[in-house]
Scaffold this motif. Structure first.
Motif, short mmCIF file in Angstrom:
data_model
loop_
_atom_site.label_atom_id
_atom_site.label_comp_id
_atom_site.label_asym_id
_atom_site.label_seq_id
_atom_site.Cartn_x
_atom_site.Cartn_y
_atom_site.Cartn_z
N VAL A 72 0.85 -1.19 0.00
CA VAL A 72 0.00 0.00 0.00
C VAL A 72 0.89 1.24 0.00
O VAL A 72 1.70 1.43 0.91
N GLY A 73 0.74 2.08 -1.03
CA GLY A 73 1.50 3.32 -1.09
C GLY A 73 0.93 4.37 -0.15
O GLY A 73 -0.19 4.23 0.37
N GLY A 74 1.69 5.44 0.07
CA GLY A 74 1.25 6.49 0.97
C GLY A 74 -0.08 7.11 0.59
O GLY A 74 -1.01 7.18 1.42
N PRO A 75 -0.24 7.60 -0.65
CA PRO A 75 -1.52 8.19 -1.04
C PRO A 75 -2.69 7.21 -0.94
O PRO A 75 -3.80 7.59 -0.57
N GLN A 76 -2.43 5.94 -1.27
CA GLN A 76 -3.48 4.94 -1.18
C GLN A 76 -3.88 4.70 0.28
O GLN A 76 -5.07 4.57 0.60
N ALA A 77 -2.89 4.65 1.16
CA ALA A 77 -3.18 4.45 2.58
C ALA A 77 -4.02 5.61 3.12
O ALA A 77 -4.95 5.41 3.91
N VAL A 78 -3.69 6.81 2.69
CA VAL A 78 -4.45 7.98 3.14
C VAL A 78 -5.88 7.93 2.63
O VAL A 78 -6.83 8.21 3.36
N GLY A 79 -6.05 7.56 1.35
CA GLY A 79 -7.39 7.44 0.80
C GLY A 79 -8.23 6.40 1.53
O GLY A 79 -9.39 6.64 1.88
N LEU A 80 -7.64 5.25 1.77
CA LEU A 80 -8.33 4.20 2.52
C LEU A 80 -8.69 4.68 3.92
O LEU A 80 -9.79 4.43 4.43
N GLY A 81 -7.75 5.40 4.54
CA GLY A 81 -7.99 5.89 5.89
C GLY A 81 -9.10 6.92 5.95
O GLY A 81 -9.90 6.93 6.90
N LEU A 82 -9.18 7.79 4.95
CA LEU A 82 -10.24 8.79 4.92
C LEU A 82 -11.62 8.13 4.84
O LEU A 82 -12.55 8.50 5.56
N TYR A 83 -11.75 7.16 3.96
CA TYR A 83 -13.03 6.47 3.83
C TYR A 83 -13.39 5.74 5.13
O TYR A 83 -14.53 5.80 5.60
N ALA A 84 -12.42 5.02 5.69
CA ALA A 84 -12.68 4.26 6.91
C ALA A 84 -13.04 5.19 8.07
O ALA A 84 -13.97 4.91 8.84
N ALA A 85 -12.30 6.29 8.20
CA ALA A 85 -12.56 7.23 9.29
C ALA A 85 -13.93 7.87 9.13
O ALA A 85 -14.67 8.05 10.11
N TYR A 86 -14.28 8.22 7.89
CA TYR A 86 -15.60 8.81 7.66
C TYR A 86 -16.70 7.84 8.08
O TYR A 86 -17.64 8.20 8.78
N GLY A 87 -16.59 6.59 7.63
CA GLY A 87 -17.62 5.61 7.93
C GLY A 87 -17.75 5.34 9.42
O GLY A 87 -18.86 5.28 9.96
N ALA A 88 -16.62 5.16 10.10
CA ALA A 88 -16.65 4.87 11.54
C ALA A 88 -17.22 6.06 12.32
O ALA A 88 -18.02 5.88 13.24
N ARG A 89 -16.81 7.26 11.95
CA ARG A 89 -17.30 8.46 12.63
C ARG A 89 -18.80 8.62 12.46
O ARG A 89 -19.55 8.85 13.42
N LEU A 90 -19.28 8.46 11.23
CA LEU A 90 -20.70 8.66 10.96
C LEU A 90 -21.54 7.61 11.67
O LEU A 90 -22.55 7.94 12.31
N PHE A 91 -21.14 6.35 11.60
CA PHE A 91 -21.92 5.30 12.24
C PHE A 91 -21.98 5.52 13.75
O PHE A 91 -23.04 5.41 14.37
N GLY A 92 -20.83 5.83 14.36
CA GLY A 92 -20.80 6.05 15.80
C GLY A 92 -21.66 7.22 16.23
O GLY A 92 -22.39 7.15 17.22
N PHE A 93 -21.59 8.31 15.47
CA PHE A 93 -22.39 9.49 15.81
C PHE A 93 -23.88 9.19 15.69
O PHE A 93 -24.67 9.52 16.58
N LEU A 94 -24.28 8.55 14.59
CA LEU A 94 -25.69 8.26 14.39
C LEU A 94 -26.22 7.29 15.45
O LEU A 94 -27.37 7.42 15.89
N TYR A 95 -25.40 6.35 15.85
CA TYR A 95 -25.82 5.41 16.89
C TYR A 95 -26.08 6.15 18.20
O TYR A 95 -27.10 5.91 18.88
N ARG A 96 -25.18 7.06 18.56
CA ARG A 96 -25.37 7.81 19.80
C ARG A 96 -26.59 8.73 19.70
O ARG A 96 -27.37 8.85 20.65
#
Length: 282
Positions: A72-96
């Protein structure tokens, strides 16, 4: 002599759609993520959206890197991280939010719940399918960044590699803070407008954050890919659709808020002096 840029390593893999007509074959997983919409239609837009973003990151890593043994290259890791962080943040917020007493006792939730109960199953299935298809387009955007290529690697400095990802991260942070401020304000006054914190800068800072997230994520995926212009055009559809949705949602909420709070002098002053999405613009 060098020009201050770094060369991304070649993967050694030929251009490929990946296994099973990837990424379109990821749609059934995203449909399953949105399947809560069959129970309550808003679950497709909310929980389904968050789960789909996290699933897109996980599937992209699995299909494009783990299974073929690619690094996994640097830009690819960042892209994957952005998607994962967005999804985890949104799901957690909506659950609360979904489990907060202030939200469940609000008039807004009562209306949404009643409307959901009256929605036929066929309509719920159609919305669930539509949301999952829109998420497949967003998966395609990420895959444009992650897919291997046989062409020469891109010459790219750190600004090109990560500048737009930083914009996306700022948008994600802005949306997260705005959502938390709104949740806290609604806990105190469930049926009152939120006019404090970031909401003094614009009426919909959470939507502004969403727009910045998608514009930054799209730019990051495109500038770090040497895919054809046709592929990049298709990759733009999902994020630009989300931007369009946010602009439309802001306009609808403005109309709803005017009908609901229009007689309140404080609301009139705030709405008249605070821009909808872009601070500094009236």
């Amino acid at each position: 002599m060098t020009d201050g840029t770094t060369k991304q390593p070649l993967t050694g893999h030929p251009p490929s759609q990946g296994p099973w007509l990837w990424p379109w074959s990821g749609w059934p997983v995203l449909w399953a993520c949105c399947a809560g919409g069959l129970v309550r239609i808003i679950y497709a837009f909310g929980y389904g959206y968050g789960l789909s973003m996290a699933a897109s990151a996980a599937m992209s890593w699995l299909v494009r890197f783990h299974l073929p043994g690619r690094e996994v290259g640097g830009p690819q890791a960042v892209g994957l991280g952005l998607y994962a962080a967005y999804g985890a943040r949104l799901f957690g917020f909506l659950y609360r939010r979904q489990n907060s007493q202030s939200y469940l006792s609000s008039k807004s939730w009562s209306k949404v719940d009643a409307k959901t109960a009256a929605t036929p199953l066929g309509a719920k299935a159609a919305v669930t399918t539509f949301v999952s298809l829109s998420q497949t387009l967003s998966l395609y955007t990420l895959d444009t960044l992650c897919a291997p290529s046989a062409r020469l690697a891109i010459e790219a400095g750190p600004v090109r590699q990560y500048g737009l990802a930083a914009l996306s991260a700022v948008g994600l942070a802005l949306e997260a803070v705005a959502d938390e401020q709104k949740l806290a304000a609604k806990a105190l006054a469930p049926d009152a407008p939120v006019m404090s914190g970031l909401y003094t800068l614009c009426r919909h800072p959470n939507y502004l954050g969403e727009i910045l997230f998608w514009l930054g994520a799209l730019g990051h995926c495109l500038v770090n890919s040497d895919a054809s212009w046709r592929r990049k055009a298709v990759a733009s559809l999902g994020p630009l659709f989300m931007v369009w949705v946010m602009v439309g949602a802001a306009a609808r909420l403005d109309a709803d808020a005017l009908a609901k709070y229009g007689a309140d002098p404080a609301f009139q002053q705030w709405a008249g002096s605070t821009p909808s999405l872009l601070p500094g613009l009236r």
